[in-house]
Scaffold this motif. Sequence first.
Motif, PDB file in Angstrom:
ATOM      1  N   ILE A 175      80.084  27.379  88.435  1.00  0.00           N
ATOM      2  CA  ILE A 175      80.660  28.310  89.413  1.00  0.00           C
ATOM      3  C   ILE A 175      81.576  27.588  90.399  1.00  0.00           C
ATOM      4  N   LYS A 176      82.383  28.357  91.089  1.00  0.00           N
ATOM      5  CA  LYS A 176      83.126  27.867  92.261  1.00  0.00           C
ATOM      6  C   LYS A 176      82.427  28.487  93.454  1.00  0.00           C
ATOM      7  N   LEU A 177      82.200  27.675  94.487  1.00  0.00           N
ATOM      8  CA  LEU A 177      81.429  28.170  95.631  1.00  0.00           C
ATOM      9  C   LEU A 177      81.740  27.313  96.848  1.00  0.00           C
ATOM     10  N   ASN A 178      81.667  27.915  98.013  1.00  0.00           N
ATOM     11  CA  ASN A 178      81.803  27.131  99.233  1.00  0.00           C
ATOM     12  C   ASN A 178      80.438  26.495  99.511  1.00  0.00           C
ATOM     13  N   PHE A 179      80.303  25.210  99.157  1.00  0.00           N
ATOM     14  CA  PHE A 179      78.980  24.584  99.124  1.00  0.00           C
ATOM     15  C   PHE A 179      79.185  23.086  99.386  1.00  0.00           C
ATOM     16  N   PRO A 180      78.283  22.429 100.130  1.00  0.00           N
ATOM     17  CA  PRO A 180      78.481  20.994 100.401  1.00  0.00           C
ATOM     18  C   PRO A 180      78.383  20.134  99.132  1.00  0.00           C
ATOM     19  N   ASP A 181      79.109  18.999  99.134  1.00  0.00           N
ATOM     20  CA  ASP A 181      79.141  18.125  97.944  1.00  0.00           C
ATOM     21  C   ASP A 181      77.886  17.274  97.798  1.00  0.00           C
ATOM     22  N   HIS A 187      66.147  26.937  95.013  1.00  0.00           N
ATOM     23  CA  HIS A 187      65.693  28.197  95.578  1.00  0.00           C
ATOM     24  C   HIS A 187      64.656  28.844  94.657  1.00  0.00           C
ATOM     25  N   ASN A 188      63.492  29.073  95.227  1.00  0.00           N
ATOM     26  CA  ASN A 188      62.396  29.643  94.442  1.00  0.00           C
ATOM     27  C   ASN A 188      62.453  31.155  94.430  1.00  0.00           C
ATOM     28  N   PHE A 189      62.044  31.714  93.303  1.00  0.00           N
ATOM     29  CA  PHE A 189      61.859  33.164  93.211  1.00  0.00           C
ATOM     30  C   PHE A 189      60.565  33.381  92.464  1.00  0.00           C
ATOM     31  N   LYS A 190      60.167  34.609  92.268  1.00  0.00           N
ATOM     32  CA  LYS A 190      58.888  34.870  91.611  1.00  0.00           C
ATOM     33  C   LYS A 190      58.872  34.257  90.198  1.00  0.00           C
ATOM     34  N   ASN A 191      57.980  33.295  89.999  1.00  0.00           N
ATOM     35  CA  ASN A 191      57.825  32.632  88.693  1.00  0.00           C
ATOM     36  C   ASN A 191      59.075  31.918  88.194  1.00  0.00           C
ATOM     37  N   GLY A 192      59.772  31.272  89.126  1.00  0.00           N
ATOM     38  CA  GLY A 192      60.932  30.486  88.698  1.00  0.00           C
ATOM     39  C   GLY A 192      61.658  29.860  89.862  1.00  0.00           C
ATOM     40  N   TYR A 193      62.676  29.064  89.543  1.00  0.00           N
ATOM     41  CA  TYR A 193      63.483  28.434  90.592  1.00  0.00           C
ATOM     42  C   TYR A 193      64.878  28.161  90.062  1.00  0.00           C
ATOM     43  N   CYS A 194      65.825  28.074  91.018  1.00  0.00           N
ATOM     44  CA  CYS A 194      67.227  27.924  90.654  1.00  0.00           C
ATOM     45  C   CYS A 194      67.826  26.773  91.453  1.00  0.00           C
ATOM     46  N   GLY A 195      68.463  25.822  90.757  1.00  0.00           N
ATOM     47  CA  GLY A 195      69.082  24.674  91.426  1.00  0.00           C
ATOM     48  C   GLY A 195      70.592  24.849  91.488  1.00  0.00           C
ATOM     49  N   ILE A 196      71.186  24.355  92.595  1.00  0.00           N
ATOM     50  CA  ILE A 196      72.649  24.394  92.728  1.00  0.00           C
ATOM     51  C   ILE A 196      73.114  23.050  93.284  1.00  0.00           C
ATOM     52  N   SER A 197      74.076  22.443  92.614  1.00  0.00           N
ATOM     53  CA  SER A 197      74.679  21.207  93.141  1.00  0.00           C
ATOM     54  C   SER A 197      76.023  20.988  92.466  1.00  0.00           C
ATOM     55  N   LYS A 198      76.800  20.084  93.069  1.00  0.00           N
ATOM     56  CA  LYS A 198      78.167  19.866  92.573  1.00  0.00           C
ATOM     57  C   LYS A 198      78.164  18.963  91.337  1.00  0.00           C
ATOM     58  N   ASP A 202      85.334  19.542  90.298  1.00  0.00           N
ATOM     59  CA  ASP A 202      85.379  20.469  91.430  1.00  0.00           C
ATOM     60  C   ASP A 202      84.684  21.807  91.149  1.00  0.00           C
ATOM     61  N   LYS A 203      83.549  21.744  90.481  1.00  0.00           N
ATOM     62  CA  LYS A 203      82.774  22.964  90.275  1.00  0.00           C
ATOM     63  C   LYS A 203      81.297  22.673  90.536  1.00  0.00           C
ATOM     64  N   TYR A 204      80.506  23.723  90.522  1.00  0.00           N
ATOM     65  CA  TYR A 204      79.081  23.596  90.836  1.00  0.00           C
ATOM     66  C   TYR A 204      78.266  24.112  89.665  1.00  0.00           C
ATOM     67  N   CYS A 205      77.101  23.477  89.505  1.00  0.00           N
ATOM     68  CA  CYS A 205      76.202  23.928  88.446  1.00  0.00           C
ATOM     69  C   CYS A 205      75.114  24.772  89.104  1.00  0.00           C
ATOM     70  N   MET A 206      74.912  25.954  88.556  1.00  0.00           N
ATOM     71  CA  MET A 206      73.841  26.831  89.041  1.00  0.00           C
ATOM     72  C   MET A 206      72.945  27.083  87.832  1.00  0.00           C
ATOM     73  N   CYS A 207      71.728  26.583  87.897  1.00  0.00           N
ATOM     74  CA  CYS A 207      70.892  26.612  86.696  1.00  0.00           C
ATOM     75  C   CYS A 207      69.473  26.998  87.082  1.00  0.00           C
ATOM     76  N   TYR A 208      68.887  27.917  86.355  1.00  0.00           N
ATOM     77  CA  TYR A 208      67.517  28.292  86.723  1.00  0.00           C
ATOM     78  C   TYR A 208      66.561  28.313  85.538  1.00  0.00           C
ATOM     79  N   LEU A 209      65.294  28.138  85.907  1.00  0.00           N
ATOM     80  CA  LEU A 209      64.203  28.219  84.944  1.00  0.00           C
ATOM     81  C   LEU A 209      63.332  29.387  85.385  1.00  0.00           C
ATOM     82  N   SER A 210      63.024  30.270  84.446  1.00  0.00           N
ATOM     83  CA  SER A 210      62.193  31.419  84.810  1.00  0.00           C
ATOM     84  C   SER A 210      61.120  31.618  83.743  1.00  0.00           C
ATOM     85  N   ASP A 211      59.962  32.054  84.193  1.00  0.00           N
ATOM     86  CA  ASP A 211      58.938  32.468  83.248  1.00  0.00           C
ATOM     87  C   ASP A 211      59.571  33.547  82.344  1.00  0.00           C
TER      88      ASP A 211
END
Length: 371
Positions: A175-181, A187-198, A202-211
């Motif tokens: 993704i493209k996002l206004n986010f620190p380098d 970020h946790n959600f019910k039965n899973g979590y999602c990571g975001i980093s550069k 010049d792009k960001y990876c947004m990846c999650y694991l969910s039950d």
Amino acid sequence: MKYDVAIVGGGLAGLCLAIQLADTNFKVVLFEKESYPFHKVCGEYVSMESYPFLEKLGLPLSSMNLPMITHLKVSAPDGKLLEQTLDLGGFGISRYTLDNSLAALAIKKGVHLKTLTKVTEVQFEEDTFAIKTAQGNYQARLVCGAYGKRSVLDQQLKRPRAITKKNYIGVKYHIKLNFPDDVIELHNFKNGYCGISKVDGDKYCMCYLSDAQNLKDHRNDIKIMEEKVLMQNPFLAKYFKEAIFLYSSPLTISQISFAKKSAVHNHVLMMGDAAGNIAPLCGNGMSMAIHASKLAFDLIARYFNGEISRTQLEKHYEVIWNKHFAQRIGAGAFLQHTFGKEKLTNLSVGLLSKFPKITSSLISMTHGKPF
Ligand SMILES: Cc1cc2nc3c(=O)[nH]c(=O)nc-3n(C[C@H](O)[C@H](O)[C@H](O)COP(=O)(O)OP(=O)(O)OC[C@H]3O[C@@H](n4cnc5c(N)ncnc54)[C@H](O)[C@@H]3O)c2cc1C
């Protein structure tokens, strides 16, 4: 032609092992079912543990202008936030770039890299391995299994089923996002979590694991699940709204399990996720796969130099693999279990945010030292 070593799987463990072996003039063949470059479901945050080793291997990380990540933020489903400086830290690089760069290096070093070649069978007889692929048959004195979380080979080799009742799905976006380098957010959600980093480019990876149950509960529709489950976390709701998504659809994998595996099976030395996978929230499965290749290489070299027998090679590898990784995988499973529960995560994040030293020691339980 009979190879010294045949490696099944050209991810990080397989490629790094192949490069080390070719550097020492062993005849190496590596089979990869895909063709480079290709994307993989992964958070793409590499712990600094493996930075010096990758550079020594010949990957010029320091000239690749990669984001260096030194801070962690963790949120609970209810939005409570924990912030922490990372003692070791990491760097961001897409698997598209990382695996492809290592594959190019492997070819340069003389590895016979067979892409679009899926290994369907490995047999051991009279001190030799016979390897079957749709493209032909091969022979090798040693076989290493670096084929990741699961493969048809697990069934053929009669490994205990790595699929358990509880299994997970993985989803990745660039993704493209206004986010620190220099920050990785989890970020946790019910039965899973999602990571975001550069990552690179010049792009960001947004990846999650969910039950996997989360998806089943929402008509097997990722979009609905994201809206109804992930976006209950206020941080994820904001990012899903603001991000520019660079793929037309997400990259997904299913049937991820964290069942215990073995480091040696039918004389095949397993490494990386094929030997055992750590919960992704620890952010160092890649470094463990790379490290395992180094441990295996040292022993394989001693085996071919006649210093140790095949039996000793297998025994020593199993012992050293467990010494380095078994406890870390156990600690990762414990953390994943805790963070899998909504109320417990809300409570833990709230408490841990007041005790940075405890957070730091929890992180170090799942990490090793640079090697
Ligand atoms: C959702 C998620 C997020 C993650 N995030 C991170 C993170 O941020 N940081 C981190 O360090 N780790 C992370 N990980 C873990 C990390 O991706 C793995 O630990 C790492 O990729 C393991 O490397 P490997 O070489 O063992 O396997 P892989 O990288 O999976 O490579 C295995 C290769 O084998 C090939 N293959 C399989 N079967 C065959 C066959 N029969 N014949 C030929 N080829 C075959 C596959 O195509 C593949 O290329 C994450 C994992 C998941 C699921």
